[in-house]
Design an enzyme around this catalytic site. Sequence first.
Site, PDB file in Angstrom:
ATOM      1  N   GLU A 139       0.877  -1.162   0.000  1.00  0.00           N
ATOM      2  CA  GLU A 139       0.000   0.000   0.000  1.00  0.00           C
ATOM      3  C   GLU A 139       0.922   1.222   0.000  1.00  0.00           C
ATOM      4  OE1 GLU A 139      -2.757  -0.063   3.266  1.00  0.00           O
ATOM      5  OE2 GLU A 139      -3.466   1.948   2.755  1.00  0.00           O
ATOM      6  N   ARG A 179       5.259 -12.871   9.662  1.00  0.00           N
ATOM      7  CA  ARG A 179       5.936 -11.625   9.333  1.00  0.00           C
ATOM      8  C   ARG A 179       7.269 -11.549  10.052  1.00  0.00           C
ATOM      9  NH1 ARG A 179       2.358  -7.510   9.171  1.00  0.00           N
ATOM     10  NH2 ARG A 179       3.835  -5.898   9.673  1.00  0.00           N
ATOM     11  N   LYS A 198       4.311   0.397   9.466  1.00  0.00           N
ATOM     12  CA  LYS A 198       4.373   1.706   8.806  1.00  0.00           C
ATOM     13  C   LYS A 198       3.771   2.794   9.677  1.00  0.00           C
ATOM     14  CE  LYS A 198       3.129   0.033   4.766  1.00  0.00           C
ATOM     15  NZ  LYS A 198       2.499   0.012   3.454  1.00  0.00           N
TER      16      LYS A 198
END
Length: 554
Positions: free
Chosen positions: A35, A261, A271
Amino acid sequence: MAETDIRPTNFIRQIIDKDLAEGVHNHVHTRFPPEPNGYLHIGHAKSICLNFGLAQDYQGQCNLRFDDTNPEKENIDYVNSIKDDVTWLGFSWDGEVCYSSDYFDRLHGYAVELIEKGLAYVDFSSQEAMRELRGTLKEPGKNSPYRDTSVEENLAHFAKMTAGEYPEGHCVLRAKIDMTSPFMCMRDPVIYRVKFAHHHQTGDKWCVYPMYDFTHCISDAIEGITHSLCTLEFQDNRRLYDWVLDNISIECHPRQYEFSRLNLEYTVLSKRKLIQLVEEQHVDGWDDPRMPTIAGLRRRGYTPVSIREFCKRIGVTKMDNMVEMGMLEACIRDDLNQNAARAMAVLDPLKVVIENYPADQVEMLSAPNHPSDESMGQRELPFTREIYIEREDFREEANKKFKRLVLGKEVRLRNAYFLKAERAEKDEQGNITTLYCTYDADTLGKDPADGRKAKGVIHWVSASQGVPAEVRLYDRLFKVPNPAGEESFTDSINPESMTVVQGIVEPSLVNAEPGKALQFERLGYFCKDKRADNLVFNRTVGLRDTWAKIEGQG
Ligand code: ATP
Ligand code: MG
């Protein structure tokens, strides 16, 4: 560094091997779907190496697709930085860059299809009412009063939403699935919402935007993705991924697989948190060398090879864990030890006067750029009567373990002569201001004929020919291994994450390539900063793993 060329094996490769063997697929097509709402971090590198690496190894394809359904948080700078980082890491995507926004027309059509099938409805409930009806993990949800609106009415409402006739937050389009599902994401998830936002790709064309879960699976299917790889937090959402594709008229049905992850100690990989560090100016921008971003690591002197190697070493599993910073540092050290040119710099200078050396002479010595790789060539190193050595490399008295310069004893100056300390001059506080020495002119590139041995080898820089430079020494950005687990993660920022010292470097370093790490002999790996106007060096990593030691001290 020679990248390990053994193909990794992991559960995803096993699935692919099986799919290919059984003819489920005859090729592999993956995608990396960021994104564009921030810079990429080392966690994304794991996903990049996985997706692009699979495409490479199976002679398949990998798309770069921007998952751009959130225009308010996205912008074109992020898009560009992401393209740049992927390329820098050494990967290239197949075909044009893709954007989910390329599919907004089709996505809208599929939403209409769901409404027509009685599988989606416009809900005018307040956010609060919706939250209450959604239930909890223990309690099933309850149906919304708008759930049974007729298809015709829903079509009309959605058309009005799309035409901008309802304000933001007034209503949403929801999939009609199951308010009692044990999976929260299946309790009639929102699939479209009103947003009067300008979009970096589609401008002002839309005032309704699709939600991630609805968009992602359809984008995968449109692009013919075979294996859609994402992180474990999307495990439950796989139900919704499959539900959407099962209920619209689309041929392709990619399969989603989840892997764990990357979590890295002493930093944050989210982020949202990284944005906060930048916005609150805890760091100096996204590419601050202390940031775990690709841009930060790059500015700090990390190489693409070292990051790819790190991703190989950590592997791909379904197990959540926390990786030690030492793992990442070992990768860059291995690379730079083999490939970085050597140079000399003094970070805590002590002036040395060589009394038997001619005052105005500048002698050009030749020094190898690498101790074991002749192909890296030689450089010229000026030697003069006055030089600097590292303050900690001299002691007036010391026992045998101190392999450096001591009064009355000799050391070898790296790439130069034997040096003997004669006397130290001090200021009123007793600090040594100048060290007076003599040198042995007959020791350049050879040991003295009488068999004398030097106590050790130390580095140095010519006082008149060397160049002053600012050197930035970095430490961990956070004081605790898992800052994300703290109530307020910014409270655990390490106030000493950067120390600035004024050093002196050999003149060849003025022309060093920014971002390309060198070994400052005996000190560590450093690279010239690419932003600063004056001469600044960033420490990439020390010569040895100091983390383990720090850990032991508690
Ligand atoms: P963040 O949590 O940092 O905001 P994100 O998942 O929202 O990350 P995206 O831009 O959506 O960021 O991520 C693009 C891809 O990278 C996704 O497939 C995501 O699963 C993957 N990814 C993100 N963070 C990590 C991580 N720490 N380790 C491995 N893969 C990751
Ligand atoms: Mg995301």
